[in-house]
Design a protein around this motif. Structure first.
Motif, mmCIF file in Angstrom:
data_model
loop_
_atom_site.group_PDB
_atom_site.id
_atom_site.type_symbol
_atom_site.label_atom_id
_atom_site.label_comp_id
_atom_site.label_asym_id
_atom_site.label_seq_id
_atom_site.Cartn_x
_atom_site.Cartn_y
_atom_site.Cartn_z
ATOM 1 N N MET A 1 0.863 -1.172 0.000
ATOM 2 C CA MET A 1 0.000 0.000 0.000
ATOM 3 C C MET A 1 0.909 1.234 0.000
ATOM 4 S SD MET A 1 -3.057 -1.240 0.031
ATOM 5 C CE MET A 1 -4.180 0.093 0.495
ATOM 6 N N ASP A 2 0.346 2.391 -0.339
ATOM 7 C CA ASP A 2 1.138 3.617 -0.342
ATOM 8 C C ASP A 2 1.727 3.885 1.047
ATOM 9 O OD1 ASP A 2 0.886 4.757 -3.049
ATOM 10 O OD2 ASP A 2 -1.262 4.718 -2.591
ATOM 11 N N ALA A 3 2.923 4.430 1.045
ATOM 12 C CA ALA A 3 3.624 4.827 2.274
ATOM 13 C C ALA A 3 4.089 3.651 3.128
ATOM 14 C CB ALA A 3 2.785 5.786 3.121
ATOM 15 N N ALA A 4 4.080 2.465 2.559
ATOM 16 C CA ALA A 4 4.540 1.307 3.331
ATOM 17 C C ALA A 4 6.069 1.246 3.371
ATOM 18 C CB ALA A 4 3.980 0.020 2.736
ATOM 19 N N GLY A 5 6.719 2.023 2.520
ATOM 20 C CA GLY A 5 8.180 2.088 2.603
ATOM 21 C C GLY A 5 8.927 1.329 1.519
ATOM 22 N N LYS A 6 8.309 1.132 0.369
ATOM 23 C CA LYS A 6 9.012 0.429 -0.716
ATOM 24 C C LYS A 6 10.301 1.166 -1.089
ATOM 25 C CE LYS A 6 5.276 0.387 -3.438
ATOM 26 N NZ LYS A 6 5.506 1.396 -4.393
ATOM 27 N N ASP A 7 10.151 2.454 -1.350
ATOM 28 C CA ASP A 7 11.308 3.230 -1.814
ATOM 29 C C ASP A 7 12.452 3.220 -0.796
ATOM 30 O OD1 ASP A 7 9.935 3.827 -4.075
ATOM 31 O OD2 ASP A 7 9.344 5.840 -3.456
ATOM 32 N N GLY A 8 12.106 3.495 0.454
ATOM 33 C CA GLY A 8 13.133 3.544 1.497
ATOM 34 C C GLY A 8 13.793 2.193 1.699
ATOM 35 N N THR A 9 13.003 1.141 1.600
ATOM 36 C CA THR A 9 13.562 -0.206 1.782
ATOM 37 C C THR A 9 14.551 -0.517 0.661
ATOM 38 O OG1 THR A 9 11.514 -0.917 2.847
ATOM 39 C CG2 THR A 9 12.985 -2.648 2.075
ATOM 40 N N ILE A 10 14.153 -0.225 -0.555
ATOM 41 C CA ILE A 10 15.049 -0.477 -1.689
ATOM 42 C C ILE A 10 16.333 0.326 -1.504
ATOM 43 C CG2 ILE A 10 15.331 -0.193 -4.193
ATOM 44 C CD1 ILE A 10 12.240 -0.666 -4.406
ATOM 45 N N LYS A 11 16.179 1.591 -1.133
ATOM 46 C CA LYS A 11 17.342 2.463 -0.968
ATOM 47 C C LYS A 11 18.307 1.925 0.101
ATOM 48 C CE LYS A 11 17.815 7.000 0.998
ATOM 49 N NZ LYS A 11 17.089 8.259 1.224
ATOM 50 N N HIS A 12 17.764 1.539 1.240
ATOM 51 C CA HIS A 12 18.642 1.107 2.332
ATOM 52 C C HIS A 12 19.225 -0.276 2.101
ATOM 53 C CE1 HIS A 12 16.986 4.528 4.488
ATOM 54 N NE2 HIS A 12 18.060 4.425 5.251
ATOM 55 N N VAL A 13 18.372 -1.191 1.673
ATOM 56 C CA VAL A 13 18.829 -2.579 1.551
ATOM 57 C C VAL A 13 19.866 -2.710 0.443
ATOM 58 C CG1 VAL A 13 18.061 -4.900 0.944
ATOM 59 C CG2 VAL A 13 16.726 -3.527 2.539
ATOM 60 N N MET A 14 19.695 -1.956 -0.637
ATOM 61 C CA MET A 14 20.608 -2.093 -1.760
ATOM 62 C C MET A 14 21.770 -1.097 -1.680
ATOM 63 S SD MET A 14 19.009 -4.582 -2.875
ATOM 64 C CE MET A 14 19.938 -5.051 -4.323
ATOM 65 N N SER A 15 21.891 -0.394 -0.547
ATOM 66 C CA SER A 15 22.876 0.694 -0.471
ATOM 67 C C SER A 15 24.313 0.219 -0.664
ATOM 68 C CB SER A 15 22.734 1.435 0.863
ATOM 69 O OG SER A 15 22.947 0.528 1.924
ATOM 70 N N GLY A 16 24.581 -1.046 -0.379
ATOM 71 C CA GLY A 16 25.976 -1.492 -0.478
ATOM 72 C C GLY A 16 26.327 -2.162 -1.797
ATOM 73 N N VAL A 17 25.320 -2.412 -2.631
ATOM 74 C CA VAL A 17 25.620 -3.211 -3.828
ATOM 75 C C VAL A 17 26.089 -2.336 -4.985
ATOM 76 C CG1 VAL A 17 23.943 -4.979 -3.163
ATOM 77 C CG2 VAL A 17 23.291 -3.216 -4.785
ATOM 78 N N ASN A 18 26.849 -2.944 -5.857
ATOM 79 C CA ASN A 18 27.383 -2.252 -7.014
ATOM 80 C C ASN A 18 26.228 -1.847 -7.951
ATOM 81 O OD1 ASN A 18 28.538 -1.530 -9.409
ATOM 82 N ND2 ASN A 18 29.910 -3.291 -9.517
ATOM 83 N N PRO A 19 26.040 -0.540 -8.164
ATOM 84 C CA PRO A 19 24.889 -0.101 -8.982
ATOM 85 C C PRO A 19 24.886 -0.701 -10.385
ATOM 86 C CG PRO A 19 26.028 1.776 -7.992
ATOM 87 C CD PRO A 19 26.866 0.576 -7.694
ATOM 88 N N GLN A 20 26.043 -1.102 -10.872
ATOM 89 C CA GLN A 20 26.092 -1.671 -12.229
ATOM 90 C C GLN A 20 25.453 -3.050 -12.316
ATOM 91 O OE1 GLN A 20 29.181 -0.571 -14.980
ATOM 92 N NE2 GLN A 20 30.534 -0.321 -13.230
ATOM 93 N N GLY A 21 25.252 -3.664 -11.150
ATOM 94 C CA GLY A 21 24.688 -5.006 -11.165
ATOM 95 C C GLY A 21 23.202 -5.050 -10.847
ATOM 96 N N VAL A 22 22.620 -3.848 -10.665
ATOM 97 C CA VAL A 22 21.216 -3.800 -10.238
ATOM 98 C C VAL A 22 20.416 -2.866 -11.144
ATOM 99 C CG1 VAL A 22 19.668 -3.381 -8.286
ATOM 100 C CG2 VAL A 22 22.046 -3.925 -7.861
ATOM 101 N N GLU A 23 19.193 -3.266 -11.433
ATOM 102 C CA GLU A 23 18.300 -2.350 -12.139
ATOM 103 C C GLU A 23 16.982 -2.292 -11.366
ATOM 104 O OE1 GLU A 23 16.049 -1.618 -16.440
ATOM 105 O OE2 GLU A 23 16.571 -3.648 -15.837
#
Ligand code: ATP
Ligand code: MG
Length: 293
Positions: free
Chosen positions: A72-94
């Motif tokens: 649902m809206d405001a459940a935190g999808k964006d923030g979760t993606i941002k934090h969880v993927m913060s350490g991975v190489n951006p070239q390997g993720v889309e």
């Protein structure tokens, strides 16, 4: 803390007995705010571990991972993606966000736009919303279905069952091709959604996040919860499991998602490519050449 046990609690890989009411959006698996340090450390470990595993995933270039986020809206999808993927190489993720389909997209079957963004081998693909919208928002708002340009005779009362079946088949097809599929439903309470909307209204830096349309959708809360429950029941499988992640506490959501992804990648038993005898010889020659410079 036993991570295995925690993950098991939220993983749904068999839909038959799934009930949303058995899942508390405010759950933190017994961790409270005093354990936040422990939680932070676990999240940091998860992020680090993800980065290590992604490196092998890319080097091996054999498996891919599709991660789906629905909520649902405001459940935190964006923030979760941002934090969880913060350490991975951006070239390997889309990361791909799926909004209301365009005219061109509506001229195709609904899996067309998503399959183009399914990850290649060696990569992680994240869907911020997905083809599941086709059994969620479309189900809650029948007029959206009418706008889908489907031949009349094909729209029957069985359409949702048919879509569940096609989605399961698509996910099975992906996994049979070496692209693993893992799905997250960030399970937010109605009360916490209101609090977050209010916060967006009251905090100038968060105003941009507020959308009046979100409040309108909130009016359909119960219909959405039912649609989610049914969709999860029908599409939770061993090969493409759902995780119903409590979303009232952001720190906990992130912790669960990061650990679940680590588990998924570990299950692939990833390995760096083994260098053959001939290749080792070539490496030795290259090294000698550099040394002679
Ligand atoms: P954010 O608000 O954080 O930017 P979001 O995912 O909510 O992220 P929006 O642009 O607000 O993005 O909303 C996208 C909208 O598109 C959602 O209301 C969603 O239900 C809708 N949508 C997505 N896929 C479909 C679809 N296949 N058919 C109809 N509507 C869809
Ligand atoms: Mg939105």
């Amino acid at each position: 803390m036993k991570i295995e046990k925690m993950l098991k609690r939220y993983r749904v890989d068999h839909g038959k007995h799934f009930r949303l009411k058995d899942h508390d959006p405010a759950d933190t698996h017994g961790l409270d705010s005093e354990d936040k340090d422990e939680a932070k450390e676990l999240l940091a470990n998860g992020v680090e571990e993800l980065s290590r595993l992604q490196d092998i995933l890319a080097a091996q270039d054999l498996w891919g991972l599709l991660v789906i986020f629905q909520a649902m809206d405001a459940a935190g999808k964006d923030g979760t993606i941002k934090h969880v993927m913060s350490g991975v190489n951006p070239q390997g993720v889309e990361v791909t966000s799926f909004k209301v389909p365009t005219e061109e997209e509506r001229n195709h079957g609904y899996l067309w736009r998503t399959s183009q963004h399914a990850p290649a081998r060696g990569r992680i693909g994240i869907f911020n919303r997905s083809y599941y919208e086709e059994v969620l928002v479309v189900r809650v708002h029948p007029e959206v279905l009418t706008s889908e340009k489907l031949p009349k005779g094909l729209v029957t009362k069985d359409i949702w069952e048919e879509r569940y079946e096609d989605i399961c088949n698509f996910e099975r097809y992906l996994t049979r091709n070496g692209i693993a599929v893992v799905k997250f439903f960030l399970h937010l309470s109605k009360k916490e959604q209101k609090r977050r909307f209010m916060e967006r209204l009251e905090t100038p830096d968060k105003n941009w996040k507020f959308s009046a349309a979100d409040v309108k959708e909130r009016g359909f809360w119960d219909a959405y919860q039912e649609a989610y429950e049914e969709a999860i029941r029908a599409t939770a499988t061993e090969y493409a499991p759902w995780h119903v992640v409590p979303a009232d506490h952001k720190w906990f959501t992130r912790l669960v998602v990061s650990q679940a992804l680590v588990k998924e990648l570990k299950a692939m038993k990833l390995e760096y490519p083994i260098v053959s005898g001939a290749e080792k010889k070539a490496l030795g020659e290259a090294r000698r050449k550099l040394e002679r410079e």
